[in-house]
Design a protein around this motif. Structure first.
Motif: not given
Length: 177
Positions: A3-9, A12-19
């Motif tokens: 079972x995989x859980x979908x992560x809202x786009x 994901x966008x906020x995570x990638x930008x914060x990095x």
């Protein structure tokens, strides 16, 4: 079936930008904060294109308040917290990761004798060219590729970026290995 859980786009966008250390988290520039930012980013590509300024200075300046190129130079040339080498292009990389480049150094070490592209640029006698370049650096100190040009010649012959004279090829090869 797992079972995989979908992560809202948006998440994901906020995570990638914060990095990417956006400007909203700007720290005051210093040699230490430049080195810390490069570590957080993983590396910063060096680019000599300078319509406004060199691209790597723009990357650091957009993320550090009061960035000055001398802060990067200090981390590369004095404290040695960063080193310059090849990822997919020339980059500034945290020195703590230097051991991970050893396999690249070993791979490049034999290319002057085994790779046709390098052999062509060395002009037939890679060992002689390499010895001459190393002797000149030992006697004269740090030099640029253009310092090895024959008298009266100011740059490579027409033909683009890769039309290197043998000494330029030797310098590039030594840097890579």
């Amino acid at each position: 079936m797992p079972v995989t859980e979908a992560v809202p786009a948006r998440t994901v966008r906020r995570l990638l930008c914060s990095l990417q250390a956006p400007s909203s988290s700007r720290a005051r520039s210093s040699p230490a904060t430049v080195a810390a930012l490069v570590r957080k980013l993983g590396y910063v590509q060096i680019d000599s294109i300078n319509v406004i300024d060199r691209a790597h200075h723009l990357i650091l300046g957009a993320r550090l308040e009061g960035f000055e190129p001398r802060h990067l130079a200090h981390s590369l040339e004095r404290s040695r917290k960063l080193f310059e080498h090849w990822t997919h292009d020339a980059c500034v990389i945290p020195t703590e990761w230097y051991p991970h480049w050893h396999h690249r150094f070993r791979r490049y070490a034999s290319k002057d004798r085994t790779n046709a592209w390098w052999r062509e640029r060395f002009g037939g006698n890679p060992s002689r060219v390499m010895r001459g370049v190393l002797e000149r650096i030992r006697s004269d100190g740090a030099l640029r590729a253009r310092d090895f040009l024959p008298p009266g010649r100011t740059r490579s012959e027409p033909g683009g970026w890769w039309n290197w004279h043998p000494e330029k090829a030797a310098l590039e090869h030594l840097w890579r290995r």
